[in-house]
Design an enzyme around this catalytic site. Structure first.
Site: not given
Length: 162
Positions: A12-14, A17
């Site tokens: 999960l990363h910006g 997400a």
């Protein structure tokens, strides 16, 4: 209800997400990764990337399967993320739902070749993606919702390790 299972080695990363939140309108994320589940620092980092109001669970493959098979999650819109095709295959064999599998981000490392934009694979990755396909799952290759979605077979047929 599992909306999509994504394979992304960064988990999960910006970018993931928020772009997928807009596209899927999920309200829960399940990270299914043995290494991340056993690493408190990594779990903390993952939490920082989770959008506000979204429930997050980082679990081992086994514990993620138990969670995803819980009837309480049937009412939720769940986005599942695995780090690699082998983990995805193992998880899919333990859950009752048959979500669409999205291949979106696998970084270039030694021994990996370009599969598609932002996706580098080795022979083992491809073997597990083939197993997922053979098990009847729809596989799409798409970095983020705003990029073109490709069918797995159209890309798979162009790559060989022989």
């Amino acid at each position: 209800m599992i909306l999509k299972l994504r394979i992304d080695d960064r988990l999960l990363h910006g970018q993931v997400a928020y772009s997928w939140k807009s596209a899927l309108n999920y309200n829960a994320i399940v990270i299914a990764d043995d290494n991340a589940a056993n690493d408190e620092m990594r779990k903390t980092t993952i939490k920082l990337c989770c959008p506000d109001g979204v429930k997050l669970a980082t679990r081992t493959i086994e514990k993620a399967a138990e969670l995803l098979n819980n009837p309480k999650l049937d009412k939720m819109k769940v986005f599942v993320i695995c780090a690699n095709p082998q983990s995805a295959y193992e998880l899919l064999n333990k859950i009752k739902e048959k979500p669409i599998v999205n291949i979106g981000g696998m970084q270039a490392t030694t021994g990996k070749v370009l599969f598609s934009r932002a996706v580098y694979v080795n022979q083992i990755d491809v073997q597990y993606m083939d197993k997922i396909k053979e098990a009847g799952y729809q596989i799409e290759v798409q970095e983020v919702p705003s990029t073109t979605k490709h069918d797995y077979d159209s890309i798979r047929n162009k790559i060989s390790f022989e």
